[in-house]
Design an enzyme around this catalytic site. Structure first.
Site, PDB file in Angstrom:
ATOM      1  N   VAL A  11       0.836  -1.206   0.000  1.00 24.47           N
ATOM      2  CA  VAL A  11       0.000   0.000   0.000  1.00 24.47           C
ATOM      3  C   VAL A  11       0.871   1.257   0.000  1.00 24.47           C
ATOM      4  O   VAL A  11       0.704   2.155  -0.827  1.00 24.47           O
ATOM      5  CB  VAL A  11      -0.951   0.007   1.216  1.00 24.47           C
ATOM      6  CG1 VAL A  11      -1.581   1.376   1.417  1.00 24.47           C
ATOM      7  CG2 VAL A  11      -2.035  -1.041   1.025  1.00 24.47           C
ATOM      8  N   GLU A 158      -7.656   2.529   2.490  1.00 25.27           N
ATOM      9  CA  GLU A 158      -7.150   2.235   1.144  1.00 25.27           C
ATOM     10  C   GLU A 158      -8.018   1.146   0.518  1.00 25.27           C
ATOM     11  O   GLU A 158      -8.281   0.134   1.145  1.00 25.27           O
ATOM     12  CB  GLU A 158      -5.691   1.754   1.253  1.00 25.27           C
ATOM     13  CG  GLU A 158      -5.063   1.412  -0.064  1.00 25.27           C
ATOM     14  CD  GLU A 158      -5.134   2.578  -1.038  1.00 25.27           C
ATOM     15  OE1 GLU A 158      -4.517   3.605  -0.780  1.00 25.27           O
ATOM     16  OE2 GLU A 158      -5.824   2.443  -2.079  1.00 25.27           O
ATOM     17  N   GLY A 270      -7.863 -15.331  -1.771  1.00 25.50           N
ATOM     18  CA  GLY A 270      -6.780 -15.167  -0.803  1.00 25.50           C
ATOM     19  C   GLY A 270      -6.383 -13.707  -0.700  1.00 25.50           C
ATOM     20  O   GLY A 270      -7.207 -12.812  -0.884  1.00 25.50           O
ATOM     21  N   CYS A 273      -5.973  -9.280   2.655  1.00 27.67           N
ATOM     22  CA  CYS A 273      -7.063  -8.470   3.224  1.00 27.67           C
ATOM     23  C   CYS A 273      -8.340  -9.223   3.569  1.00 27.67           C
ATOM     24  O   CYS A 273      -8.815  -9.134   4.697  1.00 27.67           O
ATOM     25  CB  CYS A 273      -7.395  -7.330   2.272  1.00 27.67           C
ATOM     26  SG  CYS A 273      -6.061  -6.134   2.172  1.00 27.67           S
ATOM     27  N   LYS A 276      -8.363 -11.635   6.688  1.00 21.77           N
ATOM     28  CA  LYS A 276      -8.067 -10.960   7.956  1.00 21.77           C
ATOM     29  C   LYS A 276      -9.149  -9.933   8.296  1.00 21.77           C
ATOM     30  O   LYS A 276      -9.525  -9.790   9.459  1.00 21.77           O
ATOM     31  CB  LYS A 276      -6.670 -10.331   7.882  1.00 21.77           C
ATOM     32  CG  LYS A 276      -6.611  -8.827   7.859  1.00 21.77           C
ATOM     33  CD  LYS A 276      -5.192  -8.347   7.877  1.00 21.77           C
ATOM     34  CE  LYS A 276      -4.994  -7.103   7.042  1.00 21.77           C
ATOM     35  NZ  LYS A 276      -5.770  -5.946   7.422  1.00 21.77           N
TER      36      LYS A 276
HETATM   37  N1  LIG Z   1      -2.233  -5.100   0.350  1.00 17.76           N
HETATM   38  C1  LIG Z   1      -3.389  -4.620  -0.044  1.00 17.76           C
HETATM   39  O1  LIG Z   1      -3.874  -4.895  -1.129  1.00 17.76           O
HETATM   40  C2  LIG Z   1      -4.164  -3.684   0.852  1.00 17.76           C
HETATM   41  C3  LIG Z   1      -5.274  -2.998   0.329  1.00 17.76           C
HETATM   42  C4  LIG Z   1      -5.962  -2.128   1.158  1.00 17.76           C
HETATM   43  C5  LIG Z   1      -5.581  -1.962   2.482  1.00 17.76           C
HETATM   44  N2  LIG Z   1      -4.509  -2.671   2.963  1.00 17.76           N
HETATM   45  C6  LIG Z   1      -4.127  -2.426   4.359  1.00 17.76           C
HETATM   46  O2  LIG Z   1      -2.983  -1.581   4.362  1.00 17.76           O
HETATM   47  C7  LIG Z   1      -2.113  -1.929   5.453  1.00 17.76           C
HETATM   48  C8  LIG Z   1      -0.717  -2.218   4.925  1.00 17.76           C
HETATM   49  O3  LIG Z   1      -0.782  -3.356   4.092  1.00 17.76           O
HETATM   50  P1  LIG Z   1       0.414  -3.756   3.141  1.00 17.76           P
HETATM   51  O4  LIG Z   1      -0.102  -4.853   2.278  1.00 17.76           O
HETATM   52  O5  LIG Z   1       1.003  -2.554   2.496  1.00 17.76           O
HETATM   53  O6  LIG Z   1       1.472  -4.327   4.214  1.00 17.76           O
HETATM   54  P2  LIG Z   1       3.014  -4.628   3.960  1.00 17.76           P
HETATM   55  O7  LIG Z   1       3.395  -5.634   4.979  1.00 17.76           O
HETATM   56  O8  LIG Z   1       3.243  -4.917   2.514  1.00 17.76           O
HETATM   57  O9  LIG Z   1       3.749  -3.243   4.278  1.00 17.76           O
HETATM   58  C9  LIG Z   1       3.867  -2.705   5.539  1.00 17.76           C
HETATM   59  C10 LIG Z   1       5.228  -2.048   5.706  1.00 17.76           C
HETATM   60  O10 LIG Z   1       5.310  -1.438   6.992  1.00 17.76           O
HETATM   61  C11 LIG Z   1       6.644  -1.559   7.448  1.00 17.76           C
HETATM   62  N3  LIG Z   1       6.697  -1.353   8.899  1.00 17.76           N
HETATM   63  C12 LIG Z   1       6.354  -2.195   9.897  1.00 17.76           C
HETATM   64  N4  LIG Z   1       6.519  -1.601  11.097  1.00 17.76           N
HETATM   65  C13 LIG Z   1       6.974  -0.344  10.843  1.00 17.76           C
HETATM   66  C14 LIG Z   1       7.303   0.754  11.666  1.00 17.76           C
HETATM   67  N5  LIG Z   1       7.198   0.688  12.985  1.00 17.76           N
HETATM   68  N6  LIG Z   1       7.742   1.886  11.072  1.00 17.76           N
HETATM   69  C15 LIG Z   1       7.841   1.958   9.721  1.00 17.76           C
HETATM   70  N7  LIG Z   1       7.530   0.965   8.898  1.00 17.76           N
HETATM   71  C16 LIG Z   1       7.092  -0.183   9.448  1.00 17.76           C
HETATM   72  C17 LIG Z   1       7.053  -2.951   7.007  1.00 17.76           C
HETATM   73  O11 LIG Z   1       8.463  -3.074   6.976  1.00 17.76           O
HETATM   74  C18 LIG Z   1       6.408  -3.016   5.623  1.00 17.76           C
HETATM   75  O12 LIG Z   1       7.290  -2.584   4.605  1.00 17.76           O
HETATM   76  C19 LIG Z   1      -2.777  -3.097   6.162  1.00 17.76           C
HETATM   77  O13 LIG Z   1      -3.551  -2.608   7.224  1.00 17.76           O
HETATM   78  C20 LIG Z   1      -3.686  -3.675   5.104  1.00 17.76           C
HETATM   79  O14 LIG Z   1      -4.799  -4.332   5.653  1.00 17.76           O
HETATM   80  C21 LIG Z   1      -3.791  -3.500   2.176  1.00 17.76           C
END
Ligand SMILES: NC(=O)c1ccc[n+]([C@@H]2O[C@H](COP(=O)([O-])OP(=O)(O)OC[C@H]3O[C@@H](n4cnc5c(N)ncnc54)[C@H](O)[C@@H]3O)[C@@H](O)[C@H]2O)c1
Length: 480
Positions: A11, A158, A270, A273, A276
């Protein structure tokens, strides 16, 4: 605007790149130094190893070091910040509740630094992570505890779909902003000025709690559509040999009140999102003493789909997996991504290993490194050493006793020819995505075919099922 994006995963990274395209000064911050090094290098292969999204590398190339900066050090960039976007992981705990530790760790670090900043300018912390309803207030409390002055919190969930993250960020269906004050709404309007008053994009301003709820309700409704078709459409197709699944879909969804999205049958949805988020919503409602029967059924159907074809292969096709070699085609949770989080293939692997297969011959166009690096690590489970990795579908199929198609990669639509060349009958094809338009020819040539939403077709079955009016099957559409 000076913007910090905290968390640069699936994201945060596309979001940061698209904000930079709009001319904001964007600092993409992550605690993972390897990620930051890879992004800074601009090297396509290294970036795509982490997040593989069409147009992402180009968007980074366009903006890097002009509008977009990568860092693993928050302190030097905090001064003068207008907006902080929180894009942190919110994985599920065992009981389905949300693990907010990444989120709160980042919030505390921000609180410490923001409390010490010299400038008096208002900073708005905006949540893009999917978080339990009420989390904006948690963030507010953490910042207050640290003594941060002149700040606002907002929720801006998002909605992007992986595989289209850049396009989804450039042209979202809607932008939802939940905030408490006109000043904070105004700040977000300036960030998203290209979307405010857009003719096609809905720009919705509401309360933080409503914005947080919209994300959960939207995701669970999408999974409900998928589970509806799997729980009813697939079951009917598996009972009645003369039922044409594609016609059923067209007939039902021709009603303008019924969504075409999700109207396919598959081996389950899968990704990081759906599973969970529905578990988290179930937990939140349960905790408040409210009924969750519908959501629980939706979740259960989706989980069931992920492995039930393997059971059907045993009970309907009489296939004994013990000591057999199975080609597993598709490891990513859907096409056009290397992401394997909560992928159906993971569950299929567990089920195949539990049934005693001697080898799983895996292939995916994008997720091979991801598979070897994390999920299929033999140190985690010695049975994972039975998984071998192959460079093409043909290589995976050669020497196998059966193939299981798990992901809807377009290239699998041409598999009939590959199967014929690489694996002579008797051979079992398990199709979790209805990817083979030529399945009838294969059956006529002595292959056994078992697909989601269809009765089992024995080799040279006399009563073949036909597609409507000679139509080809349509593969399962991509999920969010
Ligand atoms: N992946 C999707 O398609 C999607 C779509 C909509 C919403 N979301 C939501 O967005 C959020 C993020 O999802 P994602 O898929 O990008 O996760 P991700 O695991 O790909 O990315 C998260 C990032 O945060 C970093 N991180 C962890 N702790 C940290 C800290 N203390 N300081 C700075 N960086 C830190 C990690 O290193 C990682 O790079 C989640 O809540 C998810 O539910 C995801």
């Amino acid at each position: 605007m000076k913007i910090i994006v905290v968390g640069t995963g699936f994201v945060g990274l596309p979001h940061a790149a698209v904000l930079a395209e709009a001319g904001h000064e964007v600092y993409a911050y992550d605690i993972d130094q390897n990620k930051i090094d890879a992004y800074r290098s601009g090297d396509r292969e290294r970036i795509e190893e982490i997040v593989n999204e069409p147009g992402l590398v180009e968007a980074i190339e366009e903006t890097k070091d002009r509008y977009l900066f990568f860092t693993s050090d928050l302190a030097p960039i905090i001064e003068g910040t207008d907006i902080v976007f929180m894009c942190l992981p919110t994985p599920p705990k065992r009981d389905g509740s949300t693990d907010l530790s990444y989120y709160t760790n980042a919030a505390h670090r921000l609180g410490e630094l923001l409390a010490k900043r010299q400038d008096e300018r208002r900073v708005v912390l905006v949540n893009k992570s999917t978080v339990p309803i009420g989390t904006a207030r948690v963030l507010q409390k953490i910042l207050e505890e640290h003594g941060v002055k002149n700040f606002g919190v907002a929720s801006n969930p998002e909605f992007l779909a992986q595989g289209g993250a850049i396009e989804g960020s450039r042209r979202p269906d809607r932008v939802v902003v939940g905030a408490d004050t006109e000043e904070d709404f105004d700040r977000l309007r300036r960030v998203y000025s290209q979307f405010v008053n857009h003719v096609r994009i809905r720009y919705l301003e509401t309360t933080p709690e409503t914005a947080e709820s919209i994300k959960y309700v939207a995701n669970t409704l999408l999974l409900t559509y998928i589970s509806f078709w799997n729980g009813i459409g697939a079951r009917l197709g598996e009972i009645y040999p003369n039922l044409r699944m594609e016609d059923l879909k067209i007939g039902v969804t021709s009603d303008s009140r019924i969504s075409t999205w999700g109207s396919y049958v598959s081996n389950g949805a899968g990704g990081s999102c759906f599973g969970k988020d529905i578990q988290s919503l179930i937990y939140q409602l349960n905790r408040a003493g409210r009924s969750t029967d519908l959501l629980q059924a939706v979740y259960n159907i989706n989980e069931y789909q992920k492995t039930y074809l393997i059971d059907r292969a045993v009970y309907e096709a009489g296939f004994n997996f013990n000591n057999k070699k199975v080609a597993l085609l598709g490891l990513a949770f859907k096409k056009r991504t290397n992401d394997m989080r909560d992928s159906s293939a993971l569950k299929a692997v567990e089920a195949l290993l539990a049934r005693g297969v001697s080898e799983i011959r895996a292939y995916d166009p994008l997720a091979m490194n991801e598979a070897q690096r994390t999920w299929f690590n033999p140190e985690k489970n010695h049975l994972f050493s039975r998984i071998t990795y192959h460079e093409s579908p043909r290589e995976a199929i050669e020497g196998s006793d059966a193939v299981y198609i798990s992901t809807d990669w377009e290239e699998f639509r041409g598999l009939a020819t590959t199967i014929e060349k690489a694996a002579p009958p008797p051979y079992l094809i398990i199709d979790g995505r209805r990817m083979l338009p030529d399945y009838r020819q294969l059956v006529a040539k002595g292959y056994a075919y078992l697909a989601v939403g269809d009765v089992y077709l024995k080799p040279e079955a006399p009563a073949e099922k036909t597609g409507a009016n000679g139509q080809e099957r349509v593969p399962a559409a991509a999920e969010a």
